[in-house]
Enzyme design. Structure first.
Site, PDB file in Angstrom:
ATOM      1  N   CYS A   1      86.440  69.676  49.303  1.00 24.50           N
ATOM      2  CA  CYS A   1      86.401  69.066  47.965  1.00 24.50           C
ATOM      3  C   CYS A   1      86.764  70.062  46.861  1.00 24.50           C
ATOM      4  CB  CYS A   1      85.024  68.471  47.700  1.00 24.50           C
ATOM      5  SG  CYS A   1      84.583  67.222  48.904  1.00 24.50           S
TER       6      CYS A   1
ATOM      7  N   HIS B   1      84.988  66.768  40.257  1.00 24.74           N
ATOM      8  CA  HIS B   1      85.287  66.201  41.570  1.00 24.74           C
ATOM      9  C   HIS B   1      84.472  64.913  41.708  1.00 24.74           C
ATOM     10  CE1 HIS B   1      85.387  65.376  45.735  1.00 24.74           C
ATOM     11  NE2 HIS B   1      84.182  65.843  45.985  1.00 24.74           N
TER      12      HIS B   1
ATOM     13  N   ASN C   1      85.326  58.945  47.299  1.00 19.00           N
ATOM     14  CA  ASN C   1      85.484  60.400  47.317  1.00 19.00           C
ATOM     15  C   ASN C   1      86.713  60.747  48.158  1.00 19.00           C
ATOM     16  OD1 ASN C   1      85.350  63.153  47.807  1.00 19.00           O
ATOM     17  ND2 ASN C   1      83.139  63.198  48.119  1.00 19.00           N
TER      18      ASN C   1
HETATM   19  N1  COA Z   1      74.021  52.068  54.055  1.00 22.43           N
HETATM   20  C1  COA Z   1      72.721  51.762  54.105  1.00 22.43           C
HETATM   21  N2  COA Z   1      71.777  52.653  54.385  1.00 22.43           N
HETATM   22  C2  COA Z   1      72.159  53.907  54.614  1.00 22.43           C
HETATM   23  C3  COA Z   1      73.497  54.293  54.571  1.00 22.43           C
HETATM   24  C4  COA Z   1      74.464  53.318  54.287  1.00 22.43           C
HETATM   25  N3  COA Z   1      75.764  53.592  54.207  1.00 22.43           N
HETATM   26  N4  COA Z   1      73.572  55.623  54.811  1.00 22.43           N
HETATM   27  C5  COA Z   1      72.316  56.047  55.014  1.00 22.43           C
HETATM   28  N5  COA Z   1      71.484  55.007  54.892  1.00 22.43           N
HETATM   29  C6  COA Z   1      70.016  54.999  55.023  1.00 22.43           C
HETATM   30  C7  COA Z   1      69.481  56.219  55.722  1.00 22.43           C
HETATM   31  O1  COA Z   1      69.548  56.038  57.117  1.00 22.43           O
HETATM   32  C8  COA Z   1      68.063  56.272  55.220  1.00 22.43           C
HETATM   33  O2  COA Z   1      67.295  55.382  55.947  1.00 22.43           O
HETATM   34  P1  COA Z   1      65.789  55.736  56.370  1.00 22.43           P
HETATM   35  O3  COA Z   1      65.058  55.956  55.067  1.00 22.43           O
HETATM   36  O4  COA Z   1      65.338  54.521  57.112  1.00 22.43           O
HETATM   37  O5  COA Z   1      65.887  56.969  57.190  1.00 22.43           O
HETATM   38  C9  COA Z   1      68.177  55.692  53.815  1.00 22.43           C
HETATM   39  O6  COA Z   1      69.434  55.031  53.734  1.00 22.43           O
HETATM   40  C10 COA Z   1      68.088  56.717  52.716  1.00 22.43           C
HETATM   41  O7  COA Z   1      68.955  57.764  53.017  1.00 22.43           O
HETATM   42  P2  COA Z   1      68.960  59.016  52.142  1.00 22.43           P
HETATM   43  O8  COA Z   1      69.771  60.056  52.848  1.00 22.43           O
HETATM   44  O9  COA Z   1      67.570  59.348  51.695  1.00 22.43           O
HETATM   45  O10 COA Z   1      69.760  58.490  50.868  1.00 22.43           O
HETATM   46  P3  COA Z   1      70.123  59.291  49.603  1.00 22.43           P
HETATM   47  O11 COA Z   1      69.465  58.705  48.436  1.00 22.43           O
HETATM   48  O12 COA Z   1      70.003  60.774  49.809  1.00 22.43           O
HETATM   49  O13 COA Z   1      71.686  58.981  49.475  1.00 22.43           O
HETATM   50  C11 COA Z   1      73.832  59.937  49.922  1.00 22.43           C
HETATM   51  C12 COA Z   1      72.563  59.332  50.514  1.00 22.43           C
HETATM   52  C13 COA Z   1      74.745  60.333  51.077  1.00 22.43           C
HETATM   53  C14 COA Z   1      74.545  58.884  49.083  1.00 22.43           C
HETATM   54  C15 COA Z   1      73.428  61.132  49.067  1.00 22.43           C
HETATM   55  O14 COA Z   1      72.613  62.006  49.803  1.00 22.43           O
HETATM   56  C16 COA Z   1      74.598  61.875  48.531  1.00 22.43           C
HETATM   57  O15 COA Z   1      75.347  61.378  47.725  1.00 22.43           O
HETATM   58  N6  COA Z   1      74.777  63.142  48.938  1.00 22.43           N
HETATM   59  C17 COA Z   1      75.895  63.936  48.512  1.00 22.43           C
HETATM   60  C18 COA Z   1      77.116  63.420  49.181  1.00 22.43           C
HETATM   61  C19 COA Z   1      78.353  64.070  48.708  1.00 22.43           C
HETATM   62  O16 COA Z   1      78.644  64.051  47.553  1.00 22.43           O
HETATM   63  N7  COA Z   1      79.081  64.617  49.653  1.00 22.43           N
HETATM   64  C20 COA Z   1      80.328  65.193  49.396  1.00 22.43           C
HETATM   65  C21 COA Z   1      80.152  66.466  48.680  1.00 22.43           C
HETATM   66  S1  COA Z   1      81.647  66.908  48.051  1.00 22.43           S
END
Ligand code: COA
Length: 336
Positions: free
Chosen positions: A119, A263, A293
């Site tokens: 990224c 980004h 993204n």
């Molecule tokens: N749809 C539905 N549920 C989902 C899911 C999806 N696509 N992906 C994960 N879940 C579930 C998980 O399994 C978890 O379930 P559980 O509580 O039963 O274990 C629940 O949703 C919550 O997951 P969590 O990881 O706590 O969510 P979050 O609030 O942290 O959001 C992201 C997840 C990935 C959106 C977030 O962590 C994020 O944006 N991280 C940075 C990602 C990023 O920018 N990456 C690139 C960097 S350049």
């Protein structure tokens, strides 16, 4: 003093729109979850044939963006003496996509290199182009950020955290040597390899005979994996730090900045950074709702869209900032 001015931008995204509901039809997710957690409503994925092969290559996407940037700059393509291609998913294991651009654009043996900084790749690419131009190694540099993500995602429930975020596209910029008071004023680049495995794809690898084995495929180790919460926390902090650092290096303040182009990782990350800086939302660019993204492509696509929309005017100060796998992060301060 010679500076590297961005004189043309361009982008290309696939026509195929994949909505959150489309994803919810194949994996256990929902429009509500995706929108709430990321701000993404739809993304572009390349069309594929019956064998699952994309109809065009990543390099071809990059070439399409580059042709638009070359036309916008009004230059003769033969004046390009260096190509820098930022991607985490090159079309083949080696060589990188830069050389395919040299061929597709018929650049007459111009230098070509790839940047594997995910990224943050385009931010590193602008900094490298600036260095090449300031040192006299090149006078016209084509920097491309391009990704095919859609073929490399685990489209089962196991991969749903990643699959809903990432998308395809390419953006490009032409940088030219100038003696005018404009161009890249400062860049900052960082990495922290101890977190490499918190956002990575393990395979294919050079350390395994044949680069891959059946067990690795079975376990899905060729798909990207992410410690989402941790990435989120680090990204939010590092975005802010990199912006502060590049502004300080350039001797300006956030009040001088006309447009911040972050980004497009996650709208919640952008919102947190915007609030921390106290910036009005109209001075922060966002298109993640439409494109998801696109990793290395996200900043050049956003930049090209911002230019097209008239949101960047000659003399404006803009800041680009990114965080990604590596971990890597950085920022550029640019006078338009
Ligand atoms: N749809 C539905 N549920 C989902 C899911 C999806 N696509 N992906 C994960 N879940 C579930 C998980 O399994 C978890 O379930 P559980 O509580 O039963 O274990 C629940 O949703 C919550 O997951 P969590 O990881 O706590 O969510 P979050 O609030 O942290 O959001 C992201 C997840 C990935 C959106 C977030 O962590 C994020 O944006 N991280 C940075 C990602 C990023 O920018 N990456 C690139 C960097 S350049």
């Amino acid at each position: 003093m010679t500076r590297a001015a961005i004189t043309g931008t361009g982008f290309w995204v696939p026509e195929r729109v994949v909505t959150n509901d489309d994803l919810a039809a194949i994996i256990d997710t929902s429009d509500e979850w995706i929108t709430e957690r990321s701000g993404i409503r739809e993304r572009r994925w390349l069309e594929r044939d019956a064998d699952g092969r994309t109809l065009i290559s990543g390099a071809e996407m990059g070439a399409r963006a580059a042709r638009e940037a070359i036309a916008a700059a009004g230059i003769d393509k033969d004046t390009i003496d260096q190509v820098i291609y930022a991607t985490l998913n090159p079309d083949v294991f080696f060589p990188g996509n830069g050389v395919f651009i040299e061929h597709l654009l018929e650049l007459n043996t111009a230098g070509a290199m790839d940047i594997r900084n995910q990224c943050t790749g385009f931010v590193y690419g602008l900094a490298a182009a600036d260095g090449f131009i300031q040192s006299g190694l090149a006078r016209t540099v084509l920097v491309i950020g391009g990704e095919i993500q859609s073929t490399a995602l685990d489209l089962t429930d196991r991969g749903r955290d990643m699959a809903v975020l990432f998308a395809d596209g390419a953006g490009a910029a032409i940088l030219q040597a100038t003696d005018e008071d404009r161009g890249i004023l400062a860049s900052v680049l960082h990495s922290q390899g101890r977190y490499a495995r918190d956002l990575f794809a393990e395979a294919p690898v050079a350390t395994v005979t044949g680069r891959m084995n059946a067990a690795m495929i079975e376990e899905g180790r060729h798909y990207p994996r992410m410690n989402g919460k941790m990435v989120f926390q680090h990204a939010t902090r590092r975005f802010g730090e990199a912006i502060d650092e590049v502004l300080k290096k350039g001797g300006v303040t956030i009040d001088d900045v006309a447009l911040l182009i972050p980004h497009q990782a996650n709208q919640r990350i952008t919102d947190a950074v915007t609030a921390r800086l106290g910036l009005p939302v109209e001075r922060v660019f966002s298109n993640i709702a439409r494109y998801g993204n696109t990793t290395a492509a996200s900043i050049p696509i956003a930049l090209a869209e911002a230019v097209r929309a008239g949101r960047v005017q000659r003399g404006d100060l803009i800041v680009t900032v990114a965080f990604g796998s590596g971990f890597t992060w950085g920022a550029n301060l640019i006078k338009w």
